[in-house]
Structures are given as structure tokens and as C-alpha cells.
Design a protein around this motif. Structure first.
Motif, PDB file in Angstrom:
ATOM      1  N   ILE A  29       0.910  -1.459   0.076  1.00 45.73           N
ATOM      2  CA  ILE A  29      -0.571   0.168   0.041  1.00 45.73           C
ATOM      3  C   ILE A  29       0.542   1.215   0.041  1.00 45.73           C
ATOM      4  O   ILE A  29       1.715   1.134   0.377  1.00 45.73           O
ATOM      5  CB  ILE A  29      -1.314   0.287   1.244  1.00 45.73           C
ATOM      6  CG1 ILE A  29      -1.985  -1.140   1.470  1.00 45.73           C
ATOM      7  CG2 ILE A  29      -1.517   1.332   0.920  1.00 45.73           C
ATOM      8  CD1 ILE A  29      -2.766  -1.638   2.172  1.00 45.73           C
ATOM      9  N   VAL A  30       0.654   1.840  -1.045  1.00 42.62           N
ATOM     10  CA  VAL A  30       1.383   3.451  -0.744  1.00 42.62           C
ATOM     11  C   VAL A  30       0.092   4.578  -1.203  1.00 42.62           C
ATOM     12  O   VAL A  30      -1.283   4.534  -1.276  1.00 42.62           O
ATOM     13  CB  VAL A  30       1.436   3.475  -2.425  1.00 42.62           C
ATOM     14  CG1 VAL A  30       1.728   5.076  -2.925  1.00 42.62           C
ATOM     15  CG2 VAL A  30       3.017   2.605  -2.465  1.00 42.62           C
ATOM     16  N   ALA A  31       0.628   5.471   0.288  1.00 44.25           N
ATOM     17  CA  ALA A  31      -0.552   6.236   0.546  1.00 44.25           C
ATOM     18  C   ALA A  31       0.094   7.855   0.736  1.00 44.25           C
ATOM     19  O   ALA A  31       1.790   7.849   0.995  1.00 44.25           O
ATOM     20  CB  ALA A  31      -0.266   6.814   2.187  1.00 44.25           C
ATOM     21  N   ILE A  32      -0.554   8.917   0.065  1.00 42.32           N
ATOM     22  CA  ILE A  32      -0.235  10.146  -0.377  1.00 42.32           C
ATOM     23  C   ILE A  32      -0.785  10.424   0.007  1.00 42.32           C
ATOM     24  O   ILE A  32      -2.442  11.308   0.637  1.00 42.32           O
ATOM     25  CB  ILE A  32      -0.762   9.831  -1.240  1.00 42.32           C
ATOM     26  CG1 ILE A  32       0.535   9.650  -2.345  1.00 42.32           C
ATOM     27  CG2 ILE A  32       0.302  11.597  -2.855  1.00 42.32           C
ATOM     28  CD1 ILE A  32       0.596   9.181  -4.690  1.00 42.32           C
ATOM     29  N   ASP A  33      -0.327  11.928   1.072  1.00 41.63           N
ATOM     30  CA  ASP A  33      -0.937  12.959   1.510  1.00 41.63           C
ATOM     31  C   ASP A  33      -0.161  14.529   1.646  1.00 41.63           C
ATOM     32  O   ASP A  33       0.653  14.452   0.599  1.00 41.63           O
ATOM     33  CB  ASP A  33      -0.326  12.616   3.370  1.00 41.63           C
ATOM     34  CG  ASP A  33      -1.558  13.166   4.693  1.00 41.63           C
ATOM     35  OD1 ASP A  33      -1.825  14.507   4.395  1.00 41.63           O
ATOM     36  OD2 ASP A  33      -1.309  12.630   5.830  1.00 41.63           O
ATOM     37  N   GLY A  34      -1.132  15.554   2.073  1.00 42.90           N
ATOM     38  CA  GLY A  34      -0.563  16.420   1.484  1.00 42.90           C
ATOM     39  C   GLY A  34      -1.721  17.642   1.750  1.00 42.90           C
ATOM     40  O   GLY A  34      -3.164  17.164   2.407  1.00 42.90           O
ATOM     41  N   PRO A  35      -1.397  18.789   1.887  1.00 40.85           N
ATOM     42  CA  PRO A  35      -2.687  20.010   2.087  1.00 40.85           C
ATOM     43  C   PRO A  35      -3.737  19.832   1.139  1.00 40.85           C
ATOM     44  O   PRO A  35      -3.835  19.030  -0.209  1.00 40.85           O
ATOM     45  CB  PRO A  35      -0.928  21.558   2.481  1.00 40.85           C
ATOM     46  CG  PRO A  35      -0.338  20.854   1.988  1.00 40.85           C
ATOM     47  CD  PRO A  35      -0.194  19.487   1.580  1.00 40.85           C
ATOM     48  N   LEU A  36      -4.503  20.171   1.700  1.00 40.13           N
ATOM     49  CA  LEU A  36      -5.732  20.524   0.379  1.00 40.13           C
ATOM     50  C   LEU A  36      -5.625  21.385  -0.459  1.00 40.13           C
ATOM     51  O   LEU A  36      -5.087  22.386  -0.222  1.00 40.13           O
ATOM     52  CB  LEU A  36      -7.341  21.555   1.533  1.00 40.13           C
ATOM     53  CG  LEU A  36      -8.422  21.980   0.494  1.00 40.13           C
ATOM     54  CD1 LEU A  36      -9.374  20.164  -0.029  1.00 40.13           C
ATOM     55  CD2 LEU A  36      -8.768  22.722   1.214  1.00 40.13           C
ATOM     56  N   GLY A 160       3.969  21.437   1.255  1.00 46.36           N
ATOM     57  CA  GLY A 160       3.061  22.848   0.551  1.00 46.36           C
ATOM     58  C   GLY A 160       2.868  23.357   2.479  1.00 46.36           C
ATOM     59  O   GLY A 160       1.998  21.955   3.314  1.00 46.36           O
ATOM     60  N   ASP A 161       2.659  23.965   2.940  1.00 49.59           N
ATOM     61  CA  ASP A 161       2.390  24.903   4.115  1.00 49.59           C
ATOM     62  C   ASP A 161       0.211  24.753   4.161  1.00 49.59           C
ATOM     63  O   ASP A 161      -0.472  25.064   3.122  1.00 49.59           O
ATOM     64  CB  ASP A 161       2.396  26.022   4.767  1.00 49.59           C
ATOM     65  CG  ASP A 161       3.799  26.767   4.870  1.00 49.59           C
ATOM     66  OD1 ASP A 161       4.445  24.997   5.665  1.00 49.59           O
ATOM     67  OD2 ASP A 161       4.580  27.692   4.553  1.00 49.59           O
ATOM     68  N   PRO A 162       0.111  24.225   5.494  1.00 47.00           N
ATOM     69  CA  PRO A 162      -1.786  23.540   5.305  1.00 47.00           C
ATOM     70  C   PRO A 162      -1.982  25.580   5.733  1.00 47.00           C
ATOM     71  O   PRO A 162      -1.354  26.481   5.672  1.00 47.00           O
ATOM     72  CB  PRO A 162      -1.479  23.590   6.895  1.00 47.00           C
ATOM     73  CG  PRO A 162      -0.186  23.702   7.938  1.00 47.00           C
ATOM     74  CD  PRO A 162       0.924  23.875   6.482  1.00 47.00           C
ATOM     75  N   VAL A 163      -2.833  25.903   4.436  1.00 49.70           N
ATOM     76  CA  VAL A 163      -3.896  27.075   5.593  1.00 49.70           C
ATOM     77  C   VAL A 163      -5.202  26.751   5.660  1.00 49.70           C
ATOM     78  O   VAL A 163      -5.705  27.538   6.259  1.00 49.70           O
ATOM     79  CB  VAL A 163      -3.801  26.863   2.791  1.00 49.70           C
ATOM     80  CG1 VAL A 163      -5.328  28.810   3.257  1.00 49.70           C
ATOM     81  CG2 VAL A 163      -2.897  27.991   2.460  1.00 49.70           C
ATOM     82  N   ASP A 164      -5.646  25.675   4.963  1.00 55.33           N
ATOM     83  CA  ASP A 164      -7.209  25.140   5.812  1.00 55.33           C
ATOM     84  C   ASP A 164      -6.755  24.788   7.311  1.00 55.33           C
ATOM     85  O   ASP A 164      -6.074  24.083   7.473  1.00 55.33           O
ATOM     86  CB  ASP A 164      -7.721  23.517   4.735  1.00 55.33           C
ATOM     87  CG  ASP A 164      -9.381  23.427   5.725  1.00 55.33           C
ATOM     88  OD1 ASP A 164      -9.858  24.226   4.794  1.00 55.33           O
ATOM     89  OD2 ASP A 164      -9.297  22.556   6.070  1.00 55.33           O
ATOM     90  N   PRO A 165      -7.864  25.162   8.259  1.00 56.12           N
ATOM     91  CA  PRO A 165      -8.432  25.272   9.482  1.00 56.12           C
ATOM     92  C   PRO A 165      -7.666  23.514   9.663  1.00 56.12           C
ATOM     93  O   PRO A 165      -6.614  23.567  10.521  1.00 56.12           O
ATOM     94  CB  PRO A 165      -9.152  25.713   9.724  1.00 56.12           C
ATOM     95  CG  PRO A 165      -9.682  27.198   8.624  1.00 56.12           C
ATOM     96  CD  PRO A 165      -9.661  25.988   7.740  1.00 56.12           C
ATOM     97  N   ALA A 166      -8.111  22.841   9.316  1.00 54.04           N
ATOM     98  CA  ALA A 166      -8.348  21.378   9.389  1.00 54.04           C
ATOM     99  C   ALA A 166      -6.941  21.042   9.303  1.00 54.04           C
ATOM    100  O   ALA A 166      -6.195  20.125  10.416  1.00 54.04           O
ATOM    101  CB  ALA A 166      -8.984  20.697   9.009  1.00 54.04           C
ATOM    102  N   ASP A 167      -6.630  21.365   7.892  1.00 53.56           N
ATOM    103  CA  ASP A 167      -4.542  21.258   7.486  1.00 53.56           C
ATOM    104  C   ASP A 167      -4.284  22.079   8.752  1.00 53.56           C
ATOM    105  O   ASP A 167      -3.088  21.198   9.529  1.00 53.56           O
ATOM    106  CB  ASP A 167      -4.415  22.105   5.964  1.00 53.56           C
ATOM    107  CG  ASP A 167      -4.580  20.649   5.226  1.00 53.56           C
ATOM    108  OD1 ASP A 167      -5.672  19.628   5.041  1.00 53.56           O
ATOM    109  OD2 ASP A 167      -5.211  21.663   4.376  1.00 53.56           O
ATOM    110  N   ARG A 168      -4.259  22.787   9.316  1.00 53.59           N
ATOM    111  CA  ARG A 168      -4.147  23.360  10.441  1.00 53.59           C
ATOM    112  C   ARG A 168      -3.486  22.963  11.778  1.00 53.59           C
ATOM    113  O   ARG A 168      -1.987  22.965  11.799  1.00 53.59           O
ATOM    114  CB  ARG A 168      -3.917  24.835  10.249  1.00 53.59           C
ATOM    115  CG  ARG A 168      -3.549  26.297   9.515  1.00 53.59           C
ATOM    116  CD  ARG A 168      -3.597  27.583  10.057  1.00 53.59           C
ATOM    117  NE  ARG A 168      -3.365  28.610   9.024  1.00 53.59           N
ATOM    118  CZ  ARG A 168      -4.678  29.363   8.569  1.00 53.59           C
ATOM    119  NH1 ARG A 168      -5.804  28.690   9.047  1.00 53.59           N
ATOM    120  NH2 ARG A 168      -4.637  29.992   7.606  1.00 53.59           N
TER     121      ARG A 168
END
Length: 200
Positions: A29-36, A160-168
Motif C-alpha cells: 500500500i502506497v499512501a499520499i498525503d498533503g494539504p487541501l 506545502g504549508d497548510p492553509v485550511d484550518p483543519a490542515d493547520r
């Protein structure tokens, strides 16, 4: 089928080389995450295509298909970014119908999607099977959070830096770039590049 060679495809072939170094036989399994809106889904689709180019059996899933219903989320309190981060996704279903049966291999069937967040409705489960040697590429927000990160064989984060509040909130608790084995700068989607993230 051989893909048209572009700078993006060339780069993803190099990432696929790294992925396949971890893949002998069995399920992976390869998982990919990141900001909105950082391009997780598109990158996962393209990486899956590159892996398929090499005659691997590849399956795709997204955390978007494992949302909790709005009603179920409401049981955890008011609609806030914190609630969304902590309770927006049905991680139990993710494990139960996708991750665990996918790992079992053989004739065990798994499901890549249980929920349509746009309609806020269940989708009819489509149980599928695959060969003993197969790769699942999963994208989504928060997939590299500490309680899930150990489920994945290869962990990729988009820079990338989080901008969305949930990402923060998520990044304040655990920056996925620190959990990842590969960090990708996708700010120019046609020319992605490897980022060596400094944790200091």
C-alpha cells in the motif's frame, strides 16, 4: 501501455522505481498525503498509471470515499475544523473493508469506496479481488496521521504549508512531511520534483 514521456511522467517513473524497491511479492500500500488542493488525487492517479505501465496490478482508493456522514460527524459536536480533522473520516471502515482484506490477499474481496460525500450517502459496495501480488495507491488528507501511518508500506507527502484550518490542526499535531519516506514539491504539476524536507 507505454505512457507518453513528459517531465511529470519521467519524475513519477523515478518515484515508481523507489516504490518497487520495497515491493517484492505480495500486497503493498502506497499512501499520499498533503494539504487541501495540493494535487494528491491527480498525483496518485498518475503514479498508479506509471506502476501499471510496468505490468503491476494496481488499485486506487481515496479517503474521500471513506467520509463519515454529516449526521455521524454531528454526534461528535459542533461543525468545526477540529471535529473534521478528528472525526471526519470513518477510519474503522477504511481498515475493515479495504486495508485488512487487501492485506489478506488471495480470494479475499475488498472495497475501495463506501461513501459519496457530495451526496452524503452510502454507495453500494463493490467487492473486488486481485492477484496475490498487487499495489494499492491511496490518497487523502490525514492519511499520514500517526494512528494510520503505520498501515502503509510507502508514505508520500506533497510539500506545502497548510492553509485550511483543519490542515493547520493536523500539521500542528504531526507534519506528514516528517512521516513520509518521499516528499514531493507539486507546486508546478507539470514539473514536480523531490523535496528533501528539513525536520529541524
Amino acid at each position: 501501455m507505454r505512457l507518453v514521456t513528459t517531465p511529470r511522467v519521467t519524475f513519477l517513473r523515478s518515484i515508481a522505481d523507489e516504490v518497487l524497491q520495497h515491493h517484492g511479492r505480495g500486497r503493498m500500500i502506497v499512501a499520499i498525503d498533503g494539504p487541501l488542493q495540493s494535487g494528491k488525487t491527480e498525483l496518485a492517479d498518475d503514479l498508479a498509471a506509471v506502476l501499471e505501465e510496468r505490468d503491476h496490478s494496481v488499485f486506487r482508493a481515496s479517503m474521500e470515499g471513506f467520509h463519515r456522514s454529516r449526521e455521524a460527524q454531528a454526534a461528535f459536536g459542533a461543525d468545526t475544523p477540529d471535529r473534521y480533522y478528528r472525526y471526519g473520516f470513518d477510519e474503522s471502515a477504511l481498515r475493515r473493508v479495504l486495508v485488512e482484506p487487501f492485506r489478506l490477499s488471495g480470494s479475499t474481496a475488498f472495497v475501495t469506496r463506501v461513501w459519496d460525500p457530495t451526496r452524503d450517502a452510502w454507495v453500494e459496495p463493490k467487492w473486488i479481488t486481485g492477484p496475490e501480488d498487487a499495489i494499492l495507491v491511496l490518497d487523502g488528507r490525514f492519511v499520514l496521521r500517526p494512528r494510520l501511518a503505520g498501515l502503509w508500506d510507502v508514505r508520500i507527502a506533497l510539500d506545502g504549508d497548510p492553509v485550511d484550518p483543519a490542515d493547520r490542526i493536523a500539521y500542528a499535531e504531526s507534519d506528514p512531511r516528517l512521516e513520509a519516506s518521499v516528499v514531493i514539491d507539486n507546486s508546478d504539476p507539470e514539473h514536480p520534483r523531490r523535496r528533501f524536507f528539513d525536520s529541524c
